[in-house]
Scaffold this active site. Structure first.
Site, PDB file in Angstrom:
ATOM      1  N   TYR A   1       0.786  -1.381  -0.009  1.00 26.61           N
ATOM      2  CA  TYR A   1       0.071  -0.074   0.205  1.00 26.61           C
ATOM      3  C   TYR A   1       0.737   1.180   0.118  1.00 26.61           C
ATOM      4  O   TYR A   1       1.679   1.543   1.043  1.00 26.61           O
ATOM      5  CB  TYR A   1      -0.970   0.072   1.096  1.00 26.61           C
TER       6      TYR A   1
ATOM      7  N   GLY B   1     -17.735  -4.180   0.529  1.00 27.78           N
ATOM      8  CA  GLY B   1     -17.599  -4.314  -0.980  1.00 27.78           C
ATOM      9  C   GLY B   1     -17.181  -3.159  -1.510  1.00 27.78           C
ATOM     10  O   GLY B   1     -17.819  -2.729  -2.567  1.00 27.78           O
TER      11      GLY B   1
ATOM     12  N   HIS C   1       0.930 -11.861   1.780  1.00 25.23           N
ATOM     13  CA  HIS C   1      -0.329 -11.140   1.078  1.00 25.23           C
ATOM     14  C   HIS C   1      -0.916 -11.975  -0.131  1.00 25.23           C
ATOM     15  O   HIS C   1      -2.137 -11.772  -0.223  1.00 25.23           O
ATOM     16  CB  HIS C   1       0.338  -9.804   0.306  1.00 25.23           C
TER      17      HIS C   1
ATOM     18  N   SER D   1     -12.463  -5.669   2.657  1.00 24.91           N
ATOM     19  CA  SER D   1     -13.374  -5.382   1.972  1.00 24.91           C
ATOM     20  C   SER D   1     -14.759  -5.824   2.349  1.00 24.91           C
ATOM     21  O   SER D   1     -15.631  -5.974   1.535  1.00 24.91           O
ATOM     22  CB  SER D   1     -13.224  -5.776   0.174  1.00 24.91           C
TER      23      SER D   1
END
Length: 378
Positions: free
Chosen positions: A98, A250, A168, A247
């Protein structure tokens, strides 16, 4: 209806008694799996394996660059992180990818003075040049690279240990035994306390767990993507592994922030997800309407209902909704106060089962990195 204008109060309802069949099923859970509950967690907390965290965490992925490609105010991101902590959040999620690197720096800056009171989870695995931050093709989980990555993480996060370190994505060229072995070395050195896997193949989970217990699996999971329910969640329950949905809203869809007329900015990954295409969006918005109807019923917001539904699935599920807006962070953590009775969950599930989500959750080139099995060790 705009998310900011939705009612943000929560209503706590008493859960109904467990059915006799549920009690019977619980008795059959293995001793290992019995550890995978929140029974021994403090109020407002849950257990990922043996690691206690807040029932809802905070994802900081977009704090260096939002989905809309804007750059958030760094002081404001620090403020959101600190306010989350003040409101009881102890789990903060980052990754070297990130930024790359920048989100870890932002989190490290924000946690100065409270580092020992929180749980930091971050992730390695993409092929990133550790000196320049350049994204190179593919993945890299070679043991020597993992150890180099962790040294950089510790500096960026301003800490001497990483509480929960994830791979990851599974590297198809490195046996998971080598990966878990490298992390086991780091655990012995005190630089890592727990480890997990993100979007792994199930056999890879079993093999990693045999080397050293896996604390958590981090996969996408929400009302719009329920893939983990088939294999991964039962596997977590069997092995006593916690589950962290990424998430969980969503990518904003379940908050009501996206409608049939929404178009995405260049560079926004949601524009490349076929579930949000102009052809599929009208169909998929049926889920949002369902969530909104339950939000009215529960005197909550759609985001809170979506998160509360996740919390109700298993006591060892800890969602990590991300945001760059203070009001949304406060709204999200309020989901912990929203309760479903057993009958309500059954009704919700029946209504949800009638909706078929159309389109893929990610671009195919990204999906190719999920559910990968590591090569066998020779």
């Amino acid at each position: 209806m705009n998310r900011r204008n939705l009612l943000k109060t929560s209503l706590t309802l008493a859960g109904s008694s467990l059915l006799a069949s549920q009690v019977s099923a619980q008795k059959q859970i293995s001793e290992t799996s019995k550890e995978n509950t929140s029974a021994n967690a403090s109020p407002g907390r849950r257990k990922l394996g043996k690691l206690e965290v807040s029932s809802i965490g905070l994802g900081v992925q977009n704090m260096s660059r939002t989905y809309q490609t804007t750059i958030p105010s760094r002081p404001e991101m620090h403020k959101i992180i600190r306010t989350a902590f003040d409101r009881g959040v102890t789990l903060f999620d980052a990754a070297e990818a990130y930024g790359p690197f920048e989100v870890e720096r932002i989190l490290g800056e924000a946690l100065v003075g409270i580092r020992n009171k929180v749980v930091i989870e971050t992730k390695f695995g993409w092929n990133i040049d550790q000196k320049t931050g350049q994204r190179l093709p593919g993945l890299n989980s070679r043991p020597e690279h993992i150890k180099e990555v962790v040294e950089g993480m510790l500096k960026r996060l301003r800490t001497d240990r990483i509480d929960l370190l994830y791979q990851h994505r599974v590297d198809p060229s490195v046996p998971i035994e080598d990966v878990a072995g490298a992390i086991k070395d780091l655990i012995k050195e005190g630089k890592v306390l727990h480890y997990g896997l993100s979007e792994p193949g199930p056999q890879t989970v079993r093999r990693a767990h045999a080397v050293h217990p896996v604390t958590a699996i981090q996969n996408e999971y929400s009302l719009i993507w329920r893939g983990p329910e088939t294999v991964i969640l039962p596997l977590c329950e069997e092995l006593g592994i916690g589950f962290v949905p990424w998430s969980p809203l969503g990518v904003g869809f379940l908050t009501g922030a996206i409608d049939a007329n929404t178009r995405f900015a260049p560079g926004d990954i949601r524009g490349a997800e076929s579930r949000f295409s102009s052809d599929n969006l009208p169909n998929n918005l049926t889920i949002v309407e369902l969530v909104k109807s339950w939000a009215t019923r529960k005197k909550a917001t759609p985001a809170q209902v979506a998160l509360a539904w996740l919390l109700a699935q298993k006591p060892w599920i800890v969602p990590i909704p991300g945001t760059t807006q203070m009001e949304h962070m406060l709204e999200n953590i309020g989901a912990a106060d929203v309760r479903f009775t057993a009958d309500e969950l059954t009704q919700f599930g029946t209504e949800l089962a009638r909706i078929e989500v159309k389109g893929e959750r990610l671009p195919q080139m990204v999906l190719a990195f999920s559910n990968v099995e590591a090569p066998l060790k020779k």
